[in-house]
Write a protein that holds these residues in place. Structure first.
Motif, mmCIF file in Angstrom:
data_model
loop_
_atom_site.group_PDB
_atom_site.id
_atom_site.type_symbol
_atom_site.label_atom_id
_atom_site.label_comp_id
_atom_site.label_asym_id
_atom_site.label_seq_id
_atom_site.Cartn_x
_atom_site.Cartn_y
_atom_site.Cartn_z
ATOM 1 N N GLY A 104 -38.354 59.015 23.058
ATOM 2 C CA GLY A 104 -37.993 58.319 22.277
ATOM 3 C C GLY A 104 -38.119 58.958 20.817
ATOM 4 N N ALA A 105 -39.002 59.869 20.679
ATOM 5 C CA ALA A 105 -39.283 60.612 19.375
ATOM 6 C C ALA A 105 -38.122 61.592 19.168
ATOM 7 N N ASN A 106 -37.459 61.872 20.060
ATOM 8 C CA ASN A 106 -36.472 63.023 20.123
ATOM 9 C C ASN A 106 -35.000 62.776 20.949
ATOM 10 N N LEU A 107 -34.426 61.554 20.479
ATOM 11 C CA LEU A 107 -33.316 61.063 21.410
ATOM 12 C C LEU A 107 -32.156 60.884 20.484
ATOM 13 N N SER A 108 -30.893 61.313 20.564
ATOM 14 C CA SER A 108 -29.864 60.924 19.582
ATOM 15 C C SER A 108 -28.612 60.625 20.513
ATOM 16 N N PHE A 109 -27.507 60.027 19.930
ATOM 17 C CA PHE A 109 -26.571 59.633 20.886
ATOM 18 C C PHE A 109 -25.453 59.115 19.911
ATOM 19 N N SER A 110 -24.357 58.849 20.166
ATOM 20 C CA SER A 110 -23.187 58.117 19.735
ATOM 21 C C SER A 110 -23.426 56.612 19.391
ATOM 22 N N GLY A 111 -23.034 56.403 18.264
ATOM 23 C CA GLY A 111 -23.188 54.625 17.905
ATOM 24 C C GLY A 111 -22.411 54.040 18.581
ATOM 25 N N GLU A 112 -20.953 54.517 19.036
ATOM 26 C CA GLU A 112 -20.166 53.888 19.927
ATOM 27 C C GLU A 112 -20.466 53.703 21.409
ATOM 28 N N ALA A 113 -21.096 54.911 21.893
ATOM 29 C CA ALA A 113 -21.573 54.655 23.345
ATOM 30 C C ALA A 113 -22.805 53.582 23.360
ATOM 31 N N TYR A 114 -23.650 53.717 22.284
ATOM 32 C CA TYR A 114 -24.631 52.845 22.375
ATOM 33 C C TYR A 114 -24.375 51.356 22.486
ATOM 34 N N THR A 115 -23.508 51.046 21.460
ATOM 35 C CA THR A 115 -23.006 49.802 21.542
ATOM 36 C C THR A 115 -22.379 49.411 22.883
ATOM 37 N N ALA A 116 -21.553 50.199 23.352
ATOM 38 C CA ALA A 116 -20.870 49.958 24.776
ATOM 39 C C ALA A 116 -21.924 49.704 26.156
ATOM 40 N N VAL A 117 -22.885 50.517 25.809
ATOM 41 C CA VAL A 117 -23.997 50.268 27.132
ATOM 42 C C VAL A 117 -25.037 49.256 26.694
ATOM 43 N N GLY A 118 -24.862 48.476 25.741
ATOM 44 C CA GLY A 118 -25.752 47.412 25.372
ATOM 45 C C GLY A 118 -26.916 47.793 24.506
ATOM 46 N N GLY A 119 -27.115 48.931 24.491
ATOM 47 C CA GLY A 119 -28.379 49.458 23.464
ATOM 48 C C GLY A 119 -29.620 49.279 24.108
ATOM 49 N N PHE A 120 -30.981 49.605 23.286
ATOM 50 C CA PHE A 120 -32.062 49.498 23.915
ATOM 51 C C PHE A 120 -32.515 48.252 24.283
ATOM 52 N N ALA A 121 -33.168 48.043 25.541
ATOM 53 C CA ALA A 121 -33.589 46.819 26.015
ATOM 54 C C ALA A 121 -34.933 46.453 25.161
ATOM 55 N N PRO A 122 -35.216 45.152 25.091
ATOM 56 C CA PRO A 122 -36.284 44.667 24.436
ATOM 57 C C PRO A 122 -37.561 44.884 25.328
ATOM 58 N N LEU A 123 -37.988 46.395 25.500
ATOM 59 C CA LEU A 123 -39.121 46.656 26.271
ATOM 60 C C LEU A 123 -40.186 47.086 25.507
ATOM 61 N N PRO A 124 -41.541 46.923 25.795
ATOM 62 C CA PRO A 124 -42.480 47.299 25.235
ATOM 63 C C PRO A 124 -42.869 48.850 25.325
ATOM 64 N N CYS A 125 -42.352 49.465 26.454
ATOM 65 C CA CYS A 125 -42.355 50.978 26.556
ATOM 66 C C CYS A 125 -41.265 51.287 27.543
ATOM 67 N N HIS A 126 -41.069 52.391 27.788
ATOM 68 C CA HIS A 126 -39.981 53.013 28.570
ATOM 69 C C HIS A 126 -38.634 52.601 28.065
ATOM 70 N N GLU A 127 -38.524 52.194 26.731
ATOM 71 C CA GLU A 127 -37.098 52.022 26.446
ATOM 72 C C GLU A 127 -36.111 52.659 26.213
ATOM 73 N N ASP A 128 -36.715 54.039 26.239
ATOM 74 C CA ASP A 128 -36.029 55.409 26.003
ATOM 75 C C ASP A 128 -35.522 55.955 27.355
ATOM 76 N N VAL A 129 -36.296 55.552 28.663
ATOM 77 C CA VAL A 129 -35.843 55.860 29.923
ATOM 78 C C VAL A 129 -34.896 54.999 30.404
ATOM 79 N N ASP A 130 -34.823 53.701 29.785
ATOM 80 C CA ASP A 130 -33.793 52.598 30.285
ATOM 81 C C ASP A 130 -32.584 53.119 29.671
ATOM 82 N N LEU A 131 -32.690 53.339 28.274
ATOM 83 C CA LEU A 131 -31.472 53.657 27.638
ATOM 84 C C LEU A 131 -30.768 54.851 28.314
ATOM 85 N N VAL A 132 -31.413 55.774 28.652
ATOM 86 C CA VAL A 132 -30.921 57.239 29.328
ATOM 87 C C VAL A 132 -30.167 56.920 30.374
#
Length: 223
Positions: free
Chosen positions: A151-179
């Motif tokens: 999560g400290a080094n993850l970048s992406f298109s704003g359009e794609a982020y919106t399309a996939v639903g974004g980060f889930a409300p997770l207390p950990c591994h939210e980065d893995v879930d988004l990928v």
């Protein structure tokens, strides 16, 4: 292109100034045709983090989620609403390399991509055993095509982020879930060791099962 660097922060008075200074240095390497700015998401801070961010004249918003997935998502959606087209995520205990943003732009320009997963360097091994350092280095794939997610080094298109639903409300591994969401939707992902940050080797984790927990557990096994 308009880049927002979104930085969640929960009581990061000891590290946020260095983080913001490094982000500013990275922004200064970009051509004038690209706009970039940091956005700090202050999450239930009770220390001097807010005062330091204000002194740095950096944009910020506040929340009290104590959930890194929610905090990142809030900041990113705010940035997208303000016109950001590319989102660069990092953490308040990390320092960017000077070419951090420029390397992202180079990847996007040379071979269009929807997401970039970068790598991290550990800032200091002095308080950890030599065995922990050796085990970490043996485990870590510092190369193009690696499969590390930070999560400290993850970048992406704003359009794609919106399309996939974004980060889930997770207390950990939210980065893995988004990928995984990006992969499931068929978006292009670049796994780069040219996009680098230096992250803290502290063992007092802000998020359960995050990088600090990983180092702490590695150290426990070696004591």
């Amino acid at each position: 292109m308009k880049i927002a660097i979104v930085i969640p922060a929960h009581n990061e008075a000891m590290t946020i100034a260095s983080c913001l200074a490094s982000v500013q240095t990275a922004i200064e390497q970009l051509p004038n045709s690209i706009t970039a700015y940091p956005l700090v998401v202050l999450d239930g801070c009770t220390d001097d983090t807010l005062a330091i961010v204000e002194a740095a004249d950096v944009d910020y918003i506040c929340c009290d989620y104590q959930c890194v997935g929610q905090v990142r998502d809030m900041g990113i959606r705010h940035a997208i609403a303000q016109g950001a087209t590319w989102i660069a995520c990092t953490d308040a205990d990390s320092v960017m390399t000077a070419d951090w943003l420029m390397q992202q732009v180079t990847h996007i320009t040379q071979q269009p991509t929807d997401m970039i997963c970068g790598v991290v360097d550990v800032d200091n091994w002095a308080h950890l055993t030599l065995k922990t350092q050796a085990d970490y280095i043996a485990h870590y794939q510092d190369m193009m095509g690696h499969r590390h997610i930070h999560g400290a080094n993850l970048s992406f298109s704003g359009e794609a982020y919106t399309a996939v639903g974004g980060f889930a409300p997770l207390p950990c591994h939210e980065d893995v879930d988004l990928v995984k969401k990006f992969e499931d939707h068929g978006y292009a992902i670049t796994w780069s060791n040219k996009v680098r940050v230096i992250t803290s080797s502290r063992l007092d984790a802000r998020a359960n099962e995050g990088f600090a927990d990983f180092l702490a557990n590695l150290e426990k096994r070696n004591l």
